[in-house]
Design a protein around this motif. Structure first.
Motif, PDB file in Angstrom:
ATOM      1  N   GLU A  91      30.245  39.450  53.297  1.00 17.69           N
ATOM      2  CA  GLU A  91      30.732  40.831  53.169  1.00 17.69           C
ATOM      3  C   GLU A  91      32.072  40.855  52.442  1.00 17.69           C
ATOM      4  N   LEU A  92      32.956  39.924  52.792  1.00 10.79           N
ATOM      5  CA  LEU A  92      34.260  39.853  52.132  1.00 10.79           C
ATOM      6  C   LEU A  92      34.092  39.485  50.664  1.00 10.79           C
ATOM      7  N   ARG A  93      33.232  38.516  50.367  1.00 12.43           N
ATOM      8  CA  ARG A  93      32.985  38.105  48.980  1.00 12.43           C
ATOM      9  C   ARG A  93      32.504  39.306  48.150  1.00 12.43           C
ATOM     10  N   THR A  94      31.578  40.084  48.715  1.00  9.09           N
ATOM     11  CA  THR A  94      31.044  41.246  48.011  1.00  9.09           C
ATOM     12  C   THR A  94      32.108  42.315  47.804  1.00  9.09           C
ATOM     13  N   ALA A  95      32.888  42.594  48.838  1.00  9.64           N
ATOM     14  CA  ALA A  95      33.947  43.603  48.729  1.00  9.64           C
ATOM     15  C   ALA A  95      34.985  43.196  47.684  1.00  9.64           C
ATOM     16  N   LEU A  96      35.353  41.938  47.675  1.00  7.02           N
ATOM     17  CA  LEU A  96      36.314  41.458  46.679  1.00  7.02           C
ATOM     18  C   LEU A  96      35.727  41.565  45.275  1.00  7.02           C
ATOM     19  N   LYS A  97      34.461  41.208  45.145  1.00  8.51           N
ATOM     20  CA  LYS A  97      33.787  41.270  43.841  1.00  8.51           C
ATOM     21  C   LYS A  97      33.771  42.708  43.317  1.00  8.51           C
ATOM     22  N   ASP A  98      33.590  43.685  44.225  1.00  6.19           N
ATOM     23  CA  ASP A  98      33.603  45.097  43.833  1.00  6.19           C
ATOM     24  C   ASP A  98      34.918  45.496  43.186  1.00  6.19           C
ATOM     25  N   HIS A  99      35.972  44.736  43.461  1.00  8.48           N
ATOM     26  CA  HIS A  99      37.292  45.002  42.881  1.00  8.48           C
ATOM     27  C   HIS A  99      37.658  43.980  41.808  1.00  8.48           C
ATOM     28  N   GLY A 100      36.676  43.187  41.376  1.00  5.99           N
ATOM     29  CA  GLY A 100      36.920  42.210  40.325  1.00  5.99           C
ATOM     30  C   GLY A 100      37.697  40.989  40.774  1.00  5.99           C
ATOM     31  N   ILE A 101      37.678  40.703  42.070  1.00  5.59           N
ATOM     32  CA  ILE A 101      38.436  39.577  42.627  1.00  5.59           C
ATOM     33  C   ILE A 101      37.468  38.513  43.125  1.00  5.59           C
ATOM     34  N   THR A 102      37.735  37.276  42.752  1.00  4.08           N
ATOM     35  CA  THR A 102      36.936  36.145  43.217  1.00  4.08           C
ATOM     36  C   THR A 102      37.850  35.112  43.853  1.00  4.08           C
ATOM     37  N   LEU A 103      37.532  34.739  45.088  1.00  5.87           N
ATOM     38  CA  LEU A 103      38.202  33.616  45.741  1.00  5.87           C
ATOM     39  C   LEU A 103      37.188  32.471  45.740  1.00  5.87           C
ATOM     40  N   PRO A 104      37.310  31.538  44.788  1.00  2.00           N
ATOM     41  CA  PRO A 104      36.293  30.503  44.622  1.00  2.00           C
ATOM     42  C   PRO A 104      36.035  29.664  45.872  1.00  2.00           C
ATOM     43  N   SER A 105      37.030  29.464  46.690  1.00  4.39           N
ATOM     44  CA  SER A 105      36.833  28.603  47.858  1.00  4.39           C
ATOM     45  C   SER A 105      36.605  29.402  49.141  1.00  4.39           C
TER      46      SER A 105
END
Length: 71
Positions: free
Chosen positions: A17-31
């Motif tokens: 859920e966090l990965r998807t929410a971040l992606k919606d804002h153009g943010i990727t935390l690779p780890s």
């Protein structure tokens, strides 16, 4: 379903859920992922590991959080 299995599913779902929410804002935390040592512990809750990011990603994340707080 065991309590441990339920916690396992919950932490994976939270990370996704966090990965998807971040992606919606153009943010990727690779780890971004599940903290594996947390599954070995008998005492505590499973954790989501946010990992490391570069300065630009940290700033982008801070900006999104500031905008959300201002609403």
């Amino acid at each position: 379903m065991s309590l441990h299995h339920s916690a396992h599913d919950e932490v994976h779902a939270g990370a996704e859920e966090l990965r998807t929410a971040l992606k919606d804002h153009g943010i990727t935390l690779p780890s971004l992922g599940v903290d594996l040592p947390g599954f070995a512990a008998v005492y505590g809750a499973s954790l989501v590991a946010l990992g490391n990011c570069n300065a630009a990603t940290a700033r982008a994340l801070a900006e999104v959080l500031r905008k959300a707080a201002a609403r």
